[in-house]
Design an enzyme around this catalytic site. Structure first.
Site, PDB file in Angstrom:
ATOM      1  N   HIS A 170       0.714  -1.493   0.344  1.00 48.68           N
ATOM      2  CA  HIS A 170      -0.023   0.188  -0.429  1.00 48.68           C
ATOM      3  C   HIS A 170       0.817   1.367  -0.157  1.00 48.68           C
ATOM      4  CE1 HIS A 170      -3.376   2.277   0.826  1.00 48.68           C
ATOM      5  NE2 HIS A 170      -4.080   0.923   0.853  1.00 48.68           N
ATOM      6  N   ALA A 171       2.187   1.451   0.130  1.00 47.61           N
ATOM      7  CA  ALA A 171       3.211   2.374   0.418  1.00 47.61           C
ATOM      8  C   ALA A 171       3.081   2.502  -0.998  1.00 47.61           C
ATOM      9  CB  ALA A 171       4.379   2.130   1.291  1.00 47.61           C
TER      10      ALA A 171
END
Length: 454
Positions: free
Chosen positions: A139-140
């Site tokens: 998700h980063a």
């Protein structure tokens, strides 16, 4: 070296063995007529040999072992593409059940922070002339909306198209429309104005939310069996329903398709909790993400998501009244965002989700009221039939994130004339997750009957 925005680095800082912070997706394909046994292998080999990996998919944390290294991106100049793109096969008889079991195991394992944070698995051995592709991305690196848009860019509406590029590949340069027009001073002044106006904005929004009883406030959700500390193993369940079924209910009840989706999920959650003798007297609250990203910005990666809190009306037995309450709650939530800049929406959304930052502290998830009970996300997908090197896309099933206090997640995407649901749950805390699919089907039938549709 590239500075990592705080909205991205927080997903690295929050990650642990019990909390993998990647989003994923399972795509199901039917091979084209006449495809041989080596069809999937030939696609895989061609992609590996080309290995034209875009810069976004070469990014990795500068140093995986310290906090400072998680504030900067480094570029992997010697990326091992065969590590990131793999072939696998299902055991006989190659049913969807075996595919979902394999996906569950993959989705519960951490990505290697010493490498760019993504993996793609080509899965053979399915029955009925099919194969699957499972991809997970930290998700980063990407939010779910961006990941789905990149997947769509790899598809074609032409079944005869071949030699198509994968989502991670470089693409011919495209001139993008200019964003953030005006001088640097004007843009900085605009941002300063957004920040300065946020305090009064937040007060106004919270006051209106308190006045409009249909709009939930953070930390007011009841405790449920979903709002506990979790382990690292996952279960994943998936199924599709015709989008027309949701449209007909929406038309008959003057509500949106997303309202009907939320009411269907509400009915399923209610039945599941009743089945486990765990339905609370108070209504569950869902966090519903709202994308703030333009379609041109998907390839840039990162995260741009707002958050609305929705009353799911799970304490309402009648499905028609349940739908009406949900529609009123979503309408009220959208009104809070009216007239705000994207940055102000992002800041206001942070107030809704900020209590999750305390969830890693031992005991917090088990002894405090949750900010909300679960996330339900609806992501737009392909609007018509699409193909990957001649193979027809039959399903796109999102696999999302679970956290302490958030043991289950429901994410769906539209795909041609279907809605494809993916449900991710903690293997320890959410038993018999696949029964949620049966309850979704029942809830949709009940809403159909309540709307007077034969």
């Amino acid at each position: 070296m590239q500075l990592m925005p705080i909205t991205d680095s927080m997903f690295l800082l929050m990650e642990s063995r019990e909390h993998p912070m990647h989003v994923g997706g399972l795509q199901l394909f039917t091979k084209p007529d006449g495809a041989g046994d080596d069809y999937v292998e030939s696609i895989y080999r061609d992609l590996i040999e080309r290995a034209e990996v875009a810069r976004l998919f070469r990014k990795r944390p500068m140093s995986p072992v310290n906090t400072l290294g998680q504030a900067f991106w480094a570029e992997d100049t010697e990326l091992d593409i065969s590590y990131h793109v793999r072939r696998s096969a299902l055991p006989t008889p190659g049913r969807i059940r075996e595919l979902l079991e394999l996906t569950s195991r993959w989705h519960g394992t951490l990505l290697d922070r010493h490498r760019p944070l993504w993996e793609t698995h080509f899965v053979e051995g399915l029955s009925d002339n099919r194969f699957a592709i499972y991809t997970k991305v930290h998700h980063a690196l990407l939010d779910g909306v961006s990941a789905l848009r990149l997947m769509q860019n790899a598809l074609s509406d032409d079944p005869s198209a071949r030699d198509m590029r994968a989502p991670w590949e470089l693409r011919p340069g495209k001139k993008r429309p200019k964003t953030g027009g005006g001088s640097l001073l004007q843009r900085v002044t605009g941002l300063a104005g957004d920040f300065a106006g946020f305090g009064p904005t937040a007060v106004r929004a919270l006051t209106e939310a308190a006045r409009e009883h249909s709009v939930p406030l953070p930390m007011q959700a009841p405790r449920t069996m979903f709002n506990v500390s979790i382990g690292g193993a996952r279960r994943f369940a998936a199924q599709s329903w015709p989008i027309e079924s949701f449209r007909r209910i929406g038309k008959a009840t003057n509500t949106t398709v997303n309202d009907v989706v939320l009411a269907t999920c509400s009915g399923a959650l209610r039945d599941y909790l009743i089945e486990h003798r765990a339905l609370p007297d108070a209504s569950l609250t869902a966090m519903v993400p709202v994308s703030l990203r333009s379609s041109e910005a998907a390839a840039d990666g990162g995260n741009a998501i707002g958050a609305i809190l929705c009353d799911l009306a799970t304490n309402e037995q009648d499905p028609a009244r349940r739908l009406a309450r949900i529609a009123a709650s979503m309408s009220g939530g959208k009104k809070l965002f009216a007239g705000l800049s994207p940055l102000q929406i992002l800041l206001l959304s942070a107030l809704n989700v900020s209590p999750l930052g305390l969830s890693p502290i031992p005991g917090v998830a088990d002894h405090t009221r949750p900010a909300f009970n679960l996330v339900i996300s609806n992501v737009p997908g392909p609007k018509g039939p699409t193909y990957f090197n001649g193979a027809r896309l039959d399903g796109v099933y999102p696999a999302s994130i679970c956290l302490d206090g958030q043991a289950v997640n429901i994410t769906l995407t539209s795909n041609n004339d279907m809605l494809d649901f993916g449900i991710t749950g903690c293997r320890n805390s959410v038993p018999h997750l696949q029964r949620m699919l049966l309850h979704l089907d029942t809830a949709l039938s009940e809403l159909t009957a309540a709307a007077g549709i034969s």
